[in-house]
Scaffold this motif. Structure first.
Motif, PDB file in Angstrom:
ATOM      1  N   ASP A   4      11.395  -0.565   7.607  1.00 46.56           N
ATOM      2  CA  ASP A   4       9.991  -0.364   7.931  1.00 46.56           C
ATOM      3  C   ASP A   4       9.723   1.111   8.208  1.00 46.56           C
ATOM      4  OD1 ASP A   4       9.332  -3.032   7.660  1.00 46.56           O
ATOM      5  OD2 ASP A   4       9.769  -3.490   9.739  1.00 46.56           O
ATOM      6  N   HIS A   5      10.335   1.960   7.417  1.00 47.42           N
ATOM      7  CA  HIS A   5      10.145   3.391   7.556  1.00 47.42           C
ATOM      8  C   HIS A   5       8.985   3.829   6.676  1.00 47.42           C
ATOM      9  CE1 HIS A   5      13.932   3.876   9.717  1.00 47.42           C
ATOM     10  NE2 HIS A   5      14.460   3.038   8.845  1.00 47.42           N
ATOM     11  N   ILE A   6       8.412   4.969   7.028  1.00 47.52           N
ATOM     12  CA  ILE A   6       7.276   5.527   6.292  1.00 47.52           C
ATOM     13  C   ILE A   6       7.544   5.570   4.790  1.00 47.52           C
ATOM     14  CG2 ILE A   6       5.984   7.679   5.915  1.00 47.52           C
ATOM     15  CD1 ILE A   6       5.079   6.426   8.464  1.00 47.52           C
ATOM     16  N   TRP A   7       8.722   6.022   4.382  1.00 48.64           N
ATOM     17  CA  TRP A   7       9.030   6.205   2.961  1.00 48.64           C
ATOM     18  C   TRP A   7       9.044   4.901   2.185  1.00 48.64           C
ATOM     19  CZ3 TRP A   7      13.286   3.522   1.487  1.00 48.64           C
ATOM     20  CH2 TRP A   7      14.238   3.239   2.458  1.00 48.64           C
ATOM     21  N   ASN A   8       9.094   3.773   2.889  1.00 47.56           N
ATOM     22  CA  ASN A   8       9.180   2.481   2.218  1.00 47.56           C
ATOM     23  C   ASN A   8       7.895   1.667   2.352  1.00 47.56           C
ATOM     24  OD1 ASN A   8      10.705   0.531   0.736  1.00 47.56           O
ATOM     25  ND2 ASN A   8      10.958  -0.621   2.615  1.00 47.56           N
ATOM     26  N   LEU A   9       6.892   2.182   3.018  1.00 50.11           N
ATOM     27  CA  LEU A   9       5.658   1.437   3.214  1.00 50.11           C
ATOM     28  C   LEU A   9       4.690   1.691   2.067  1.00 50.11           C
ATOM     29  CD1 LEU A   9       5.036   2.034   7.016  1.00 50.11           C
ATOM     30  CD2 LEU A   9       6.125   0.064   5.915  1.00 50.11           C
ATOM     31  N   VAL A  10       4.098   0.634   1.574  1.00 50.71           N
ATOM     32  CA  VAL A  10       3.090   0.746   0.524  1.00 50.71           C
ATOM     33  C   VAL A  10       1.940  -0.196   0.840  1.00 50.71           C
ATOM     34  CG1 VAL A  10       4.709   1.425  -1.293  1.00 50.71           C
ATOM     35  CG2 VAL A  10       4.215  -0.982  -0.934  1.00 50.71           C
ATOM     36  N   LEU A  11       0.781   0.154   0.344  1.00 55.58           N
ATOM     37  CA  LEU A  11      -0.375  -0.720   0.489  1.00 55.58           C
ATOM     38  C   LEU A  11      -0.282  -1.848  -0.516  1.00 55.58           C
ATOM     39  CD1 LEU A  11      -3.146   1.986   0.735  1.00 55.58           C
ATOM     40  CD2 LEU A  11      -2.277   0.568   2.580  1.00 55.58           C
ATOM     41  N   SER A  12      -0.701  -3.020  -0.102  1.00 53.83           N
ATOM     42  CA  SER A  12      -0.743  -4.134  -1.049  1.00 53.83           C
ATOM     43  C   SER A  12      -1.858  -5.087  -0.654  1.00 53.83           C
ATOM     44  CB  SER A  12       0.595  -4.873  -1.102  1.00 53.83           C
ATOM     45  OG  SER A  12       0.805  -5.608   0.075  1.00 53.83           O
ATOM     46  N   HIS A  13      -2.339  -5.826  -1.636  1.00 63.53           N
ATOM     47  CA  HIS A  13      -3.276  -6.898  -1.357  1.00 63.53           C
ATOM     48  C   HIS A  13      -2.526  -7.989  -0.618  1.00 63.53           C
ATOM     49  CE1 HIS A  13      -5.279  -5.007  -4.836  1.00 63.53           C
ATOM     50  NE2 HIS A  13      -6.367  -5.405  -4.241  1.00 63.53           N
ATOM     51  N   ILE A  30      10.580   0.798  -7.574  1.00 67.31           N
ATOM     52  CA  ILE A  30      11.347   1.835  -6.893  1.00 67.31           C
ATOM     53  C   ILE A  30      11.018   3.201  -7.508  1.00 67.31           C
ATOM     54  CG2 ILE A  30      13.669   2.675  -6.337  1.00 67.31           C
ATOM     55  CD1 ILE A  30      12.722   0.113  -4.826  1.00 67.31           C
ATOM     56  N   THR A  31      10.895   3.230  -8.818  1.00 68.97           N
ATOM     57  CA  THR A  31      10.498   4.474  -9.495  1.00 68.97           C
ATOM     58  C   THR A  31       9.118   4.913  -9.018  1.00 68.97           C
ATOM     59  OG1 THR A  31      11.858   3.925 -11.401  1.00 68.97           O
ATOM     60  CG2 THR A  31      10.094   5.540 -11.757  1.00 68.97           C
ATOM     61  N   LYS A  32       8.195   3.971  -8.882  1.00 66.43           N
ATOM     62  CA  LYS A  32       6.855   4.304  -8.389  1.00 66.43           C
ATOM     63  C   LYS A  32       6.918   4.804  -6.948  1.00 66.43           C
ATOM     64  CE  LYS A  32       4.130   1.252 -11.288  1.00 66.43           C
ATOM     65  NZ  LYS A  32       3.091   0.221 -11.326  1.00 66.43           N
ATOM     66  N   LEU A  33       7.790   4.206  -6.133  1.00 68.07           N
ATOM     67  CA  LEU A  33       7.951   4.641  -4.751  1.00 68.07           C
ATOM     68  C   LEU A  33       8.516   6.063  -4.692  1.00 68.07           C
ATOM     69  CD1 LEU A  33       7.717   3.872  -1.755  1.00 68.07           C
ATOM     70  CD2 LEU A  33      10.005   2.866  -1.937  1.00 68.07           C
ATOM     71  N   GLU A  34       9.475   6.355  -5.567  1.00 66.40           N
ATOM     72  CA  GLU A  34      10.019   7.721  -5.642  1.00 66.40           C
ATOM     73  C   GLU A  34       8.902   8.712  -5.988  1.00 66.40           C
ATOM     74  OE1 GLU A  34      14.401   6.367  -7.338  1.00 66.40           O
ATOM     75  OE2 GLU A  34      12.950   7.256  -8.696  1.00 66.40           O
ATOM     76  N   GLN A  35       8.086   8.364  -6.969  1.00 69.45           N
ATOM     77  CA  GLN A  35       6.993   9.234  -7.393  1.00 69.45           C
ATOM     78  C   GLN A  35       5.968   9.408  -6.278  1.00 69.45           C
ATOM     79  OE1 GLN A  35       5.783   7.086 -10.882  1.00 69.45           O
ATOM     80  NE2 GLN A  35       7.257   8.132 -12.200  1.00 69.45           N
ATOM     81  N   ARG A  36       5.631   8.318  -5.609  1.00 71.80           N
ATOM     82  CA  ARG A  36       4.673   8.400  -4.502  1.00 71.80           C
ATOM     83  C   ARG A  36       5.210   9.321  -3.410  1.00 71.80           C
ATOM     84  NH1 ARG A  36       3.810   5.037   0.223  1.00 71.80           N
ATOM     85  NH2 ARG A  36       6.003   5.514   0.525  1.00 71.80           N
ATOM     86  N   ASN A  37       6.485   9.156  -3.059  1.00 72.74           N
ATOM     87  CA  ASN A  37       7.078   9.999  -2.019  1.00 72.74           C
ATOM     88  C   ASN A  37       7.074  11.469  -2.434  1.00 72.74           C
ATOM     89  OD1 ASN A  37       7.492   7.868  -0.266  1.00 72.74           O
ATOM     90  ND2 ASN A  37       9.623   7.571  -0.853  1.00 72.74           N
ATOM     91  N   GLU A  38       7.373  11.748  -3.699  1.00 71.83           N
ATOM     92  CA  GLU A  38       7.363  13.140  -4.156  1.00 71.83           C
ATOM     93  C   GLU A  38       5.939  13.710  -4.185  1.00 71.83           C
ATOM     94  OE1 GLU A  38      10.029  15.147  -4.276  1.00 71.83           O
ATOM     95  OE2 GLU A  38      10.943  13.312  -3.491  1.00 71.83           O
TER      96      GLU A  38
END
Length: 107
Positions: A4-13, A30-38
């Motif tokens: 439940d860390h910031i880097w792993n949180l995403v918005l979802s419906h 995971i690729t999208k999460l990497e891109q979002r974090n960058e």
């Protein structure tokens, strides 16, 4: 991914969140999460320092750390993947577009 860390949180419906439950997301997410974090790391976003602290100071280290967490979760959960909600397309979701516009204009 069990964090439940910031880097792993995403918005979802709510319906997507319920459908995902405790399943592991597929690699594409995971690729999208990497891109979002960058994207956050290249901005003045308030999460920037926390992501660097938790995942690493360089893009390569951040990706390696995130992938290590993902591989650990795959070893525990196996192939119990959630691939998304069929038919959902963020480019046609007016709420998503408004939210991204608001986030981009405030940071």
């Amino acid at each position: 991914m069990g964090h439940d860390h910031i880097w792993n949180l995403v918005l979802s419906h709510s319906h997507c969140n319920m459908a995902k439950s405790d399943k592991l997301v597929s690699d594409v997410f995971i690729t999208k999460l990497e891109q979002r974090n960058e994207n956050i790391m290249g901005s003045n976003h308030p999460w920037k320092a926390k992501i660097a602290e938790e995942l690493g100071r360089t893009p390569i280290i951040r990706v390696q750390t995130l992938r290590k967490h993902y591989e650990n979760m795959k070893s525990v959960l196996g192939k119990n993947y959630w691939g998304g909600t069929e038919g959902y397309n963020p480019s046609t979701d007016s709420f998503y577009r408004r939210l991204i516009t608001k986030i981009n204009n405030t940071h």
